[in-house]
Structures are given as C-alpha cells and as structure tokens.
Design a protein around this motif. Structure first.
Motif, PDB file in Angstrom:
ATOM      1  N   ILE A   1      -7.481  -0.697 -15.820  1.00  0.00           N
ATOM      2  CA  ILE A   1      -6.638  -1.423 -14.687  1.00  0.00           C
ATOM      3  C   ILE A   1      -7.568  -1.948 -13.648  1.00  0.00           C
ATOM      4  O   ILE A   1      -7.175  -2.563 -12.530  1.00  0.00           O
ATOM      5  N   MET A   2      -9.160  -1.887 -13.888  1.00  0.00           N
ATOM      6  CA  MET A   2      -9.946  -2.462 -13.022  1.00  0.00           C
ATOM      7  C   MET A   2     -10.602  -3.689 -13.308  1.00  0.00           C
ATOM      8  O   MET A   2     -11.413  -4.284 -12.733  1.00  0.00           O
ATOM      9  N   GLU A   3      -9.933  -4.508 -14.231  1.00  0.00           N
ATOM     10  CA  GLU A   3     -10.324  -5.768 -14.736  1.00  0.00           C
ATOM     11  C   GLU A   3     -10.007  -6.977 -13.536  1.00  0.00           C
ATOM     12  O   GLU A   3      -9.094  -6.957 -12.996  1.00  0.00           O
ATOM     13  N   HIS A   4     -11.101  -7.720 -13.653  1.00  0.00           N
ATOM     14  CA  HIS A   4     -11.134  -9.173 -12.986  1.00  0.00           C
ATOM     15  C   HIS A   4     -10.126 -10.011 -13.728  1.00  0.00           C
ATOM     16  O   HIS A   4     -10.079  -9.899 -14.890  1.00  0.00           O
ATOM     17  N   SER A   5      -9.662 -10.768 -13.028  1.00  0.00           N
ATOM     18  CA  SER A   5      -8.610 -12.094 -13.656  1.00  0.00           C
ATOM     19  C   SER A   5      -9.247 -12.618 -14.809  1.00  0.00           C
ATOM     20  O   SER A   5      -8.573 -13.053 -15.558  1.00  0.00           O
ATOM     21  N   ALA A   6     -10.547 -12.778 -14.760  1.00  0.00           N
ATOM     22  CA  ALA A   6     -11.409 -13.383 -15.689  1.00  0.00           C
ATOM     23  C   ALA A   6     -11.254 -12.764 -17.099  1.00  0.00           C
ATOM     24  O   ALA A   6     -11.332 -13.667 -18.267  1.00  0.00           O
ATOM     25  N   VAL A   7     -11.065 -11.476 -17.334  1.00  0.00           N
ATOM     26  CA  VAL A   7     -10.761 -10.801 -18.327  1.00  0.00           C
ATOM     27  C   VAL A   7      -9.321 -10.724 -18.661  1.00  0.00           C
ATOM     28  O   VAL A   7      -8.841 -11.059 -19.655  1.00  0.00           O
ATOM     29  N   LEU A   8      -8.554 -10.416 -17.624  1.00  0.00           N
ATOM     30  CA  LEU A   8      -7.093  -9.942 -17.795  1.00  0.00           C
ATOM     31  C   LEU A   8      -6.185 -11.031 -18.079  1.00  0.00           C
ATOM     32  O   LEU A   8      -5.397 -11.022 -19.182  1.00  0.00           O
ATOM     33  N   ILE A   9      -6.426 -12.294 -17.543  1.00  0.00           N
ATOM     34  CA  ILE A   9      -5.713 -13.498 -17.786  1.00  0.00           C
ATOM     35  C   ILE A   9      -5.787 -14.002 -19.222  1.00  0.00           C
ATOM     36  O   ILE A   9      -4.680 -14.160 -19.887  1.00  0.00           O
ATOM     37  N   PRO A  10      -6.866 -14.282 -19.670  1.00  0.00           N
ATOM     38  CA  PRO A  10      -7.110 -14.776 -20.879  1.00  0.00           C
ATOM     39  C   PRO A  10      -6.755 -13.927 -21.860  1.00  0.00           C
ATOM     40  O   PRO A  10      -6.146 -14.172 -23.047  1.00  0.00           O
ATOM     41  N   LEU A  11      -6.899 -12.542 -21.584  1.00  0.00           N
ATOM     42  CA  LEU A  11      -6.605 -11.336 -22.679  1.00  0.00           C
ATOM     43  C   LEU A  11      -5.081 -11.254 -22.683  1.00  0.00           C
ATOM     44  O   LEU A  11      -4.478 -11.125 -23.775  1.00  0.00           O
ATOM     45  N   GLN A  12      -4.284 -11.548 -21.390  1.00  0.00           N
ATOM     46  CA  GLN A  12      -2.757 -11.362 -21.443  1.00  0.00           C
ATOM     47  C   GLN A  12      -2.528 -12.695 -22.226  1.00  0.00           C
ATOM     48  O   GLN A  12      -1.178 -12.405 -23.263  1.00  0.00           O
ATOM     49  N   ALA A  13      -3.011 -13.833 -22.171  1.00  0.00           N
ATOM     50  CA  ALA A  13      -2.486 -15.024 -22.868  1.00  0.00           C
ATOM     51  C   ALA A  13      -2.576 -14.983 -24.391  1.00  0.00           C
ATOM     52  O   ALA A  13      -1.813 -15.177 -25.160  1.00  0.00           O
ATOM     53  N   PHE A  14      -3.672 -14.242 -24.557  1.00  0.00           N
ATOM     54  CA  PHE A  14      -4.069 -14.217 -26.189  1.00  0.00           C
ATOM     55  C   PHE A  14      -3.114 -13.193 -26.692  1.00  0.00           C
ATOM     56  O   PHE A  14      -2.457 -13.384 -27.710  1.00  0.00           O
ATOM     57  N   ALA A  15      -2.925 -12.018 -25.909  1.00  0.00           N
ATOM     58  CA  ALA A  15      -1.961 -11.168 -26.557  1.00  0.00           C
ATOM     59  C   ALA A  15      -0.728 -11.603 -26.699  1.00  0.00           C
ATOM     60  O   ALA A  15       0.165 -11.235 -27.496  1.00  0.00           O
ATOM     61  N   LYS A  16      -0.049 -12.402 -25.751  1.00  0.00           N
ATOM     62  CA  LYS A  16       1.372 -12.959 -25.777  1.00  0.00           C
ATOM     63  C   LYS A  16       1.350 -13.962 -26.797  1.00  0.00           C
ATOM     64  O   LYS A  16       2.501 -13.759 -27.727  1.00  0.00           O
TER      65      LYS A  16
END
Ligand SMILES: Cc1ncc(COP(=O)(O)O)c(C=O)c1O
Length: 403
Positions: free
Chosen positions: A115-130
């Motif tokens: 829950i403490m990730e920076h967008s640099a991790v979270l957004i590419p990860l979310q896009a990848f997961a999607k």
C-alpha cells in the motif's frame, strides 16, 4: 562525518540566496566531483560509446563500462546484471513490458504489492496486471508505519507470481523488511521486484541479502544526475527476458527480415544512452563510498530524530514518519487544518524547500486518511540548523493562519 566539509561540496548550498534544502526525497543535490566528471566528459572526451575507434571514444566507452562495475559493486551485484536506464520509472516500465512478453503469467494469477508504493511501481504494475488479466493484492500497513508482515505471509500464496515492493517509503521513510517478504515470495516461486529508489545511497543495499530478483533506482535521489537510473536483474532472471526497446547498438546481426540480439545486459540499452549521466553516476557512487553509506545513514537518523522531536512539540502537528531506526530520513506531517500546499508555499517564501501533496503515493494517503502531507526529507548535507529553520518557519505559518 565532517558536515561543514560536506556542505562545501555542494555548490548550490553556498550561493547567496541558498535554500534550506529539505526536499532531497524529490531530488537530491549534486556535489562538485559529480559536476566535474560530467563537465569533463562534455569538454574533453565527448564521443559516443561502443562505436568510435579514436581515443576519446575509447575513453568514453571505458568510463561508461567502468560505471557498470562500480554501480554493481555498490549494490552487491555483478556488472553484467546492471542495465542503465532513464531512471526508476524507466526501469520499472522496461521491466513490466519485458515481463509481459514472457510466458510466466497466466490469466487469474496474482501479483502482490504494498500500500506504500510510489506510482512508478504501482501504475506500470496495474497496467501490466490489466493487460494480462492478473489480480493485484496488497500488503497493508501494520503498526508504527511499518508493513503488516503477518498479513504479508497470508497474502502471498501459491497463486502469487510476482511481489513488487519498495525498500523504503518516500512518504513515511519506512525501511521495509524486504528480505522477509522475499523469503516468503520465493517459497511460493514468485519473482521479487524491489524499488530501491528512496534507499540506495541512503543505506547499505545488497541485492543478494535482500533476495531481489530485480531492483531499480534513480541517480538523482542519491546525489547523482537526473535522467539516469539502474535496473538490476539477477543473471538467471534477466536471461528469461527479451528487450522491448529495440534499435542500434544492441544487434549481433541483421538481415532484410530478421535480427539477432547481442548480449545482455547491453541489449537492453538500445540507442545512445545518457553517457554523461552514467559517468556522473559512477562518480556519485565513488563520492558516497568515500564518505561511507553507513555514516550517511547514521547522520540522517540523528537529524531525523531531532526533526521528529521538534515537530512533535508543535501544537496541532501530526507526524507520518517511521521511527529513525528504520527510516531513511523522511518526515511527513500535517498541521491542524492547514492545507499542506499552503504550508509548503509559506515555507518556500521563507526559503525552506519541502514538498507537499500525495508524493505519488495516493493509495497510501487514502489509507492514512489524509489527502496530502508536507514532507521534509533529510540527506547527508542536512543540519540541525536546517531543522530549526523549518520549525521556526512553521511557527510563523501558524501565526499567519491564526492557529
Ligand atoms: C520510492 C520511489 N520510487 C520511484 C520513484 C520514481 O523515481 P523517478 O521519478 O526518478 O523515476 C520515486 C521518486 O520520487 C520514489 O520516491
């Protein structure tokens, strides 16, 4: 640590209207040796790398490849496990694209992050997961602004294929027990990706001790140049990836219809890289090593403890900051109903540089139940006097807001 001498290494701190600089978590300052190294490249041996057969080109290539050796040593890696990138965000995106083009992930698999990730991790990860139809699960906050490690053990299961977590939070300062999480991840056969952007240069980092399969960071958060970063890939894991960015300098052979890629890690560095940046990064590592990263960490802890103590004394303040023993030197706070942007503006007018906002960690702020915080971040050149200036500026702001 000779603080007076260190401060002199940073020309920006000696200028007439120098700021009280408490924004190193946004970007740190550059010491003279790093400026000189980049200047020397541009002035005396500017040439492209791995191409020319004249002495300037050879020197540029040698310095660039020497940087790979120096950076690898700094994080306990091998030189051929180091890819130079444009920064942490560049590394993260490059990695996610490369992982997407493997057959390691099937629809319905799970990826775990925190829950403490920076967008640099979270957004590419979310896009990848999607795109891959994967489910994202979260390691939540526990006590004292630390991760909930017991919940982490539960959330990482045989369905987990990847765990991406930050080594240090850019909001709370928390140094996470990556080794523990990585052990659990490897038990279930998941890959471990570590965002070490807020950590490298602030604490000793060893990829093997952490159990990182991949790890990345930016030069500019550790006194290095902007626009350059690192992606570390454990040799056995890097071997499974193919580069997504293609072009010159990475090709073994090309026909009209096909190509053969050259060796890794070089095949992940298509085109002309940030040569001056990489050379600057090498000098940065040497500069930090000369002072000693442990000494820098101790200094930051001491100044942080002082900052937490003084900020806590201010009536109406709420601190969002892990204990100094496991904090890279970051204190985020709010003051009564004052909006952090107003606070940062007033501090800025008083010559104190801090950052206000969600610091690219929106889910964390949602979890903390605050839309934004003001963040003061500490590094090797920060003094107690800087903290005193911050505190007295906050007191002035209190008067302005009549609270
Ligand atoms: C923890 C963390 N990860 C990643 C990043 C992204 O770094 P960059 O903007 O240099 O790509 C930052 C920058 O603030 C950060 O603090």
């Amino acid at each position: 640590m000779d603080l007076a001498k260190i401060k002199k290494d940073f020309p920006i701190l000696s200028k007439k209207d120098a700021l009280i600089y408490l924004d190193s978590a946004a970007t740190s300052l550059t010491p003279e040796p790093v400026l000189e190294a980049m200047d020397a490249y541009y002035r005396t041996y500017r040439a492209n790398i791995h191409r020319g057969l004249y002495k300037e080109a050879e020197r540029a290539s040698n310095e660039y490849e020497e940087a790979r050796v120096v950076v690898a040593r700094f994080i306990g890696a091998q030189a051929d496990e180091i890819i130079f990138t444009a920064g942490a965000t560049g590394s993260s995106n490059m990695l996610m694209y490369a992982l997407e083009h493997t057959d390691m992930f099937q629809e319905g698999d799970e990826v775990v992050t925190t829950i403490m990730e920076h967008s640099a991790v979270l957004i590419p990860l979310q896009a990848f997961a999607k795109r891959k139809k994967l489910n994202i699960r979260y390691i939540e906050l526990g006590e004292n602004f630390q991760l909930d490690y017991e919940q982490a053990e539960q959330v990482i299961t045989s369905k987990t294929k990847l765990v991406a977590l930050t080594l240090a939070s850019n909001v709370l300062g928390t140094i996470n027990d990556v080794t523990r999480v990585a052990r659990r991840a490897h038990e279930v056969g998941a890959l471990v990706i570590v965002d070490a952007t807020a950590a490298v240069g602030h604490m000793p980092v060893d990829v093997t001790l952490l159990g990182a399969d991949f790890l990345f960071f930016s030069g500019h958060k550790m006194c290095g140049p902007t626009g350059v970063g690192v992606l570390y890939g454990k040799k056995s894991e890097l071997a499974k990836l193919t580069p997504s960015f293609l072009g010159g300098g990475i090709i073994e052979d090309v026909t009209r219809t096909d190509f053969v890629l050259g060796l890794k890690p070089w095949s992940f560095e298509a085109g002309t890289p940030n040569i001056a940046g990489v050379i600057g990064l090498k000098t940065t590592v040497e500069y930090l090593e000369k002072i000693g990263v442990e000494k820098i960490q101790t200094h930051c802890r001491e100044i942080l403890a002082y900052a937490q103590q003084e900020l806590q004394k201010i009536e109406g303040s709420t601190l969002y900051s892990a204990e100094p023993a496991y904090n890279v030197g970051i204190v985020s706070f709010t003051l009564d109903t004052v909006h952090p942007h107003d606070m940062a503006e007033i501090l800025g007018k008083n010559g104190v540089a801090v950052r206000a906002g969600h610091h690219c960690a929106v889910p964390l702020h949602t979890e903390l139940n605050v839309p934004a915080t003001t963040r003061a971040s500490i590094y090797l050149y920060t003094t107690e006097e800087d903290i005193d200036a911050l505190v007295s500026s906050i007191k002035k702001a209190k008067e302005i807001f009549n609270i």
